[in-house]
Scaffold this active site. Sequence first.
Site, mmCIF file in Angstrom:
data_model
loop_
_atom_site.group_PDB
_atom_site.id
_atom_site.type_symbol
_atom_site.label_atom_id
_atom_site.label_comp_id
_atom_site.label_asym_id
_atom_site.label_seq_id
_atom_site.Cartn_x
_atom_site.Cartn_y
_atom_site.Cartn_z
ATOM 1 N N LYS A 197 0.792 -1.236 0.000
ATOM 2 C CA LYS A 197 0.000 0.000 0.000
ATOM 3 C C LYS A 197 0.821 1.282 0.000
ATOM 4 O O LYS A 197 1.840 1.371 0.674
ATOM 5 C CB LYS A 197 -0.862 0.025 1.257
ATOM 6 C CG LYS A 197 -1.945 -1.015 1.268
ATOM 7 C CD LYS A 197 -2.677 -0.875 2.569
ATOM 8 C CE LYS A 197 -3.829 -1.823 2.701
ATOM 9 N NZ LYS A 197 -4.323 -1.781 4.084
ATOM 10 N N GLY B 261 11.079 -6.513 6.493
ATOM 11 C CA GLY B 261 10.947 -7.962 6.623
ATOM 12 C C GLY B 261 10.769 -8.693 5.307
ATOM 13 O O GLY B 261 11.487 -9.649 5.014
ATOM 14 N N GLY C 16 9.883 -1.870 10.687
ATOM 15 C CA GLY C 16 9.312 -0.569 11.057
ATOM 16 C C GLY C 16 10.370 0.467 11.371
ATOM 17 O O GLY C 16 10.274 1.628 10.956
HETATM 18 P P1 AMP Z 1 4.770 -4.241 2.644
HETATM 19 O O1 AMP Z 1 4.674 -4.877 4.011
HETATM 20 O O2 AMP Z 1 4.018 -2.973 2.514
HETATM 21 O O3 AMP Z 1 6.186 -4.158 2.149
HETATM 22 O O4 AMP Z 1 3.994 -5.209 1.682
HETATM 23 C C1 AMP Z 1 4.421 -6.510 1.442
HETATM 24 C C2 AMP Z 1 3.277 -7.283 0.900
HETATM 25 O O5 AMP Z 1 2.823 -6.666 -0.287
HETATM 26 C C3 AMP Z 1 3.648 -8.689 0.540
HETATM 27 O O6 AMP Z 1 2.991 -9.565 1.406
HETATM 28 C C4 AMP Z 1 3.159 -8.841 -0.894
HETATM 29 O O7 AMP Z 1 2.444 -10.035 -1.092
HETATM 30 C C5 AMP Z 1 2.237 -7.659 -1.063
HETATM 31 N N1 AMP Z 1 2.154 -7.244 -2.472
HETATM 32 C C6 AMP Z 1 3.145 -6.866 -3.270
HETATM 33 N N2 AMP Z 1 2.695 -6.591 -4.513
HETATM 34 C C7 AMP Z 1 1.367 -6.798 -4.496
HETATM 35 C C8 AMP Z 1 0.345 -6.719 -5.469
HETATM 36 N N3 AMP Z 1 0.600 -6.339 -6.722
HETATM 37 N N4 AMP Z 1 -0.917 -6.993 -5.080
HETATM 38 C C9 AMP Z 1 -1.176 -7.371 -3.827
HETATM 39 N N5 AMP Z 1 -0.258 -7.486 -2.869
HETATM 40 C C10 AMP Z 1 1.009 -7.219 -3.190
#
Ligand code: AMP
Length: 395
Positions: free
Chosen positions: A197, A350, A373
């Site tokens: 996000k 992570g 974090g």
């Molecule tokens: P973050 O903790 O914000 O770095 O997000 C990591 C997570 O984002 C991972 O679990 C991925 O599976 C998810 N992610 C990455 N790309 C996508 C995507 N295109 N659609 C849905 N989830 C995603």
Amino acid sequence: MRYIDQINLKDKRVFIRVDFNVPMDEGGNITDDTRIKAHLPTINYAIEKGAKVIIGSHLGRPKGKRSEAFSLKACAKRLSELLGRDVLFIDDCIGEKVLKAVSEIKSSDVILLENLRFYIGEEKNDPEFAKELAKLCDVYVDDAFAVSHRKAASNTAITEFVEVCVAGFLLKNEITYFNKAMKEPVRPLIAIIGGAKVSDKIGVLETLVEKVNKLIVGGGMAFTFLKALGYEVGNSICEENMLDMAKGIMEKAKTRGVKFYLPVDCVVAEKATNDAVVKNCPVQEIPKGWMGLDIGPATVTLFSEAIQDAKTIIWNGPMGMFELDPFSRGTFAMVFYVANSHALTIVGGGDTDTAVHKAGESDKISYISTGGGAFLELLEGKTLPAIEALERFGG
Ligand code: AMP
């Protein structure tokens, strides 16, 4: 701030705050001991210098209650194997029993205390709990970077009650590499940001766009940017309420002359499962009802070319849903290009860390941060409370 190698440790009672928050299976077995290994340089140094080593850590979120499931006992065994010497495990972290054990150990002996979070005072940064911990030692060493963005008695309040407070080698490395990348980077400095996000990383994006030469956005968050540019993104993860923020970042990039990159193609599927039917398509052609779950091959080429002249690369967040095989290729390809670049490469968070290890390229990354974090908050330009406390009360 002072560091562990700037002070005398001989015969001193030295409390080292570590992060042994390791993953465990249902049987209580440690499934990955990377976090324990990360502290070995600091622990071994204290042993070599003849300190009486007392180690404290948290594990999980027991919320102030004693619980076998969150005991650090298994970590004592693993630490003992890694150090090649006995580690005395005490099933408490403050009080008479602990004080007695500490008074009886000899120089170069090692004690591991029970989970600090079995006391509610730990996460509340309670000065009374911190005073109890302070009674155990003459020297305080903070080596737990991953929790330095959260005030806890064992990383913040304690510094007010121990005369000598210093950082260990892990914390020193984290700060040194971060400064190399963000404070005085060798340019071009390129940031690669991915993950689910935009809203989770908006502060990071806003800070980075002020500092980097190139900003590469992949992962789920890219679809919010693409939507902001007017593309149809089907069922891809997209935050409608962040469209203006996304536009703002892109405008800022333009005015600052920062080269900004988004995916040009993606791997799409109707469902996010291992057996899903997948296809590659340009971002202009994401079919209705389908979602983008990874960057496509043309994007890998684009991003890999964009980082070719990098002298410093900082990366947080996967390029797709890499946990599932059909959507892992983009992230793994980028791991390969980052790892084999000639730049100083710093990876944090992570998931990115997991991806780099899964791809078998961790040895070729200059530094992998142990903080998720904490790393993001540093990137955002925030001051981390535990680091600030060390600077204030370093003694
Ligand atoms: P973050 O903790 O914000 O770095 O997000 C990591 C997570 O984002 C991972 O679990 C991925 O599976 C998810 N992610 C990455 N790309 C996508 C995507 N295109 N659609 C849905 N989830 C995603």
